[in-house]
Structure formats: C-alpha cells, structure tokens
Design a protein around this motif. Structure first.
Motif, PDB file in Angstrom:
ATOM      1  N   LEU A 218       0.823  -1.209   0.000  1.00  0.00           N
ATOM      2  CA  LEU A 218       0.000   0.000   0.000  1.00  0.00           C
ATOM      3  C   LEU A 218       0.859   1.261   0.000  1.00  0.00           C
ATOM      4  CD1 LEU A 218      -2.827  -1.006   2.514  1.00  0.00           C
ATOM      5  CD2 LEU A 218      -2.966  -0.896   0.023  1.00  0.00           C
TER       6      LEU A 218
ATOM      7  N   ALA B 172       0.859   3.985  -2.975  1.00  0.00           N
ATOM      8  CA  ALA B 172       0.584   5.401  -2.735  1.00  0.00           C
ATOM      9  C   ALA B 172       1.716   6.274  -3.253  1.00  0.00           C
ATOM     10  CB  ALA B 172       0.376   5.637  -1.237  1.00  0.00           C
TER      11      ALA B 172
ATOM     12  N   MET C 237       1.406   6.619  -6.980  1.00  0.00           N
ATOM     13  CA  MET C 237       0.323   7.532  -7.341  1.00  0.00           C
ATOM     14  C   MET C 237       0.758   8.981  -7.186  1.00  0.00           C
ATOM     15  SD  MET C 237      -2.973   5.604  -5.650  1.00  0.00           S
ATOM     16  CE  MET C 237      -4.008   7.026  -6.010  1.00  0.00           C
ATOM     17  N   ILE C 238       1.488   9.270  -6.110  1.00  0.00           N
ATOM     18  CA  ILE C 238       1.974  10.637  -5.910  1.00  0.00           C
ATOM     19  C   ILE C 238       2.945  11.029  -7.007  1.00  0.00           C
ATOM     20  CG2 ILE C 238       3.286  12.118  -4.356  1.00  0.00           C
ATOM     21  CD1 ILE C 238       2.176  10.471  -2.036  1.00  0.00           C
TER      22      ILE C 238
END
Length: 333
Positions: free
Chosen positions: A313, A317, A320-321
């Motif tokens: 996870l 994340a 994605m950033i």
C-alpha cells in the motif's frame, strides 16, 4: 519556375504510428530481441515470485486466523500457547507505524538538506569526503546499528527525555515516568539514523540531474541561490525525493535486529512515546520465531502478511503521488 513547381513530385505521406512500430520491430537486431526477451521474462518472473509469496502467506495466515479465539486485528495479546490460542496485531501495527513516522519525520528533512548542501553549497573539496562517509553509513549492518543503539544511544537519551518531559510533558505524548529509555521514540531516532544515508544518496543524485539551463535561467532573472533551489531544483527533484523517502520507509517498516536490540517490548500501547513498551511486526517475528510452535509460526506468518500488505500500500501510494507529479520528472524536462 511555374513548370518546375508543377512537375515536382507530390510529398510522400507520413507513415502512421502502426507502420513506424512495425518498421522498428523489423529493424530490431538479434541482440535487441534477446535483451527484450530477457527483460520481459525478468519482469514476469518478479510478478510470479510476488504472487507466490502472497499465496504462501495467505494460506498459512488463514490456518492461524481460523484457530484464533481473539480478534486478530484488535487484540492486545500474543499467546499462541493457550488452548484455544489468542493473538492479535493491534500493538504491532501501532508500533510499526508510529516508529516509522518518527523516523521519516526526522530523516527526510535532514537528508534533503544534506543532499542540497552537497550539490549546491559545499565546496568541491568537501563533497567527496562527506559523500564517502554517507555511503559508508549505508553499508553498516543492522545489528551494528542495534548494538550502537543499545550501548551508546539508549544510555544518553535520559537528558533528551527529561527535557521533553519538562517542556512538553503536559501533552501526554512526551510525559516520562523515569523508566529506561527503550521506547518508541528511541526506536524512531535509531531508524532515522539508519535510513538517512539511503534518502540522502538518492536525493543527491536526483538534484545532480537538474538541467543546468534551468538554474542558469533563474540566476539570469536575478534569483538568489535559495530561490533557484526553491523554484528550479526542488520542483524538478520532488518525485525523486518521494521515491527516496519510500525506500527509506520500506527499510524502517521492515527493520528487525536493530529494533529488537533497542526496544523493550510489551503487548500494550503506551500513550507516551517515552515509556517503554510496544512492538513492531519485524521485531516480534524475530524474537518469537525460534521458539514458536507450528501454530505460532503460522500466526507470525499472518502478521508478516499484514506487513506485506502495508508495504504494498505504501509503494502504491508513492507511485500515485509520483504519477501526479510526472511533469517534474527528468524525462519531461
């Protein structure tokens, strides 16, 4: 001249994207085909290994959780020897996340500052020695950090703990009961020291890739050195710093021996970061695996599965950033 213009052949049509791809495939040399196959096979093999790990962890975890009489996610105890067994990961999840947050909060600003100093402020004669020392710190084994933390860091934390208790004890988070400083704050500081070289090295290499034209253009417009860093260097290297931070966070989440050497574990959650107690996934696995029964090992594997999911996870994340800030990547500069 008109005749020459009329007799000129019409321009040839531009090849389509599909035609260009077919031409590129046709022109590929045997060595390129071999390298393409090897790289593609390596990627597929990595996915297969990850899937196999996930299946193994899930299977063994399901066996343990099916026999657990307590709530696996909220229980504050770990006793697999009972009949029926009772164990949960609430304390381990809390300790892992809190210690990693402390480590990141301390390490990332210092690492970025060191990287900026080495690339934009330090004299040339100092860059090499400082970079060499940082590289050397990255190569120190975890157990050495753990021994240093237990023998040097822990005995010298009393002064800091007393100061935090005097000025910030009213918050409850930094209240100290004069116990041994083998707490989450000490673990977080030790983890920050351990991940500092990784974040510094990656951030330094990212900042070195900033196009010189960007910095020269900012200087030509009258910007100071700090304004150049703020407007040109940091936006360009932001995605790289995030990637470096995620590498450091991955090590902080999975660190085992250093945490086990420094922390005084217990299955309770302390309101204060200065009180001994708590635990992490990796520390609990390392300390209990050798003497665990078959069910106990399955329970530890179940906790490892949770750590595996948390790591995935965090990496997702981070990607994605970075994808949202791809306009700052070096490929698009």
């Amino acid at each position: 001249m008109d005749t020459q213009i009329k007799d000129a052949p019409p321009p040839s049509p531009q090849p389509t994207v599909a035609e260009q791809k077919r031409a590129a495939r046709g022109a590929t040399r045997p060595g390129d085909r071999i390298f393409l196959g090897l790289s593609r096979g390596s990627g597929i093999l990595l996915l297969v290994i990850m899937a196999a790990i996930a299946v193994f962890l899930t299977y063994r975890a399901s066996i343990a959780i099916s026999k657990d009489e307590a709530n696996f996610f909220t229980a504050f105890e770990w006793n697999t020897q009972l009949i029926p067994p009772k164990f949960g990961i609430a304390v381990l999840a809390f300790g892992t996340i809190v210690s990693s947050i402390i480590a990141m909060a301390l390490a990332v600003p210092i690492a970025v500052a060191i990287a900026l100093f080495l690339t934009h402020y330090a004299p040339r004669r100092l860059r090499g020695p400082i970079a060499y020392v940082i590289d050397l710190l990255a190569a120190v084994p975890s157990i050495v950090y753990g021994l240093w933390g237990a023998l040097i860091l822990v005995p010298h934390m009393n002064g800091l703990y007393g100061w935090l208790d005097d000025y910030f004890g009213w918050t409850g988070i930094f209240s100290w009961q004069q116990g041994a400083p083998r707490s989450m704050l000490t673990v977080g500081i030790l983890l920050a020291i351990m991940i500092l070289p990784i974040i510094t090295n990656v951030s330094r290499e990212v900042f070195r890739q900033v196009p010189q034209m960007h910095e020269e253009a900012a200087l030509a417009l009258g910007a100071t050195r700090w304004e150049v860093i703020r407007m040109a260097v940091i936006p360009f290297g932001r995605s790289g710093v995030i990637s470096a931070s995620m590498l450091g966070l991955g090590r902080a989440l999975g660190e085992t021996m250093a945490v086990a050497t420094v922390l005084s574990p217990s299955f309770d959650i302390q309101a204060s970061l200065l009180d001994p107690g708590g635990g992490t996934f990796a520390q609990n696995i390392a300390s209990k695996f050798g003497e665990a029964s078959e069910l106990g090992r399955d329970a530890l594997i179940a906790s490892g599965l949770v750590l595996f999911v948390i790591t995935l996870l965090v990496n997702g994340a981070a990607r994605m950033i970075i994808a949202r800030r791809k306009e700052y990547s070096g490929a698009n500069a």
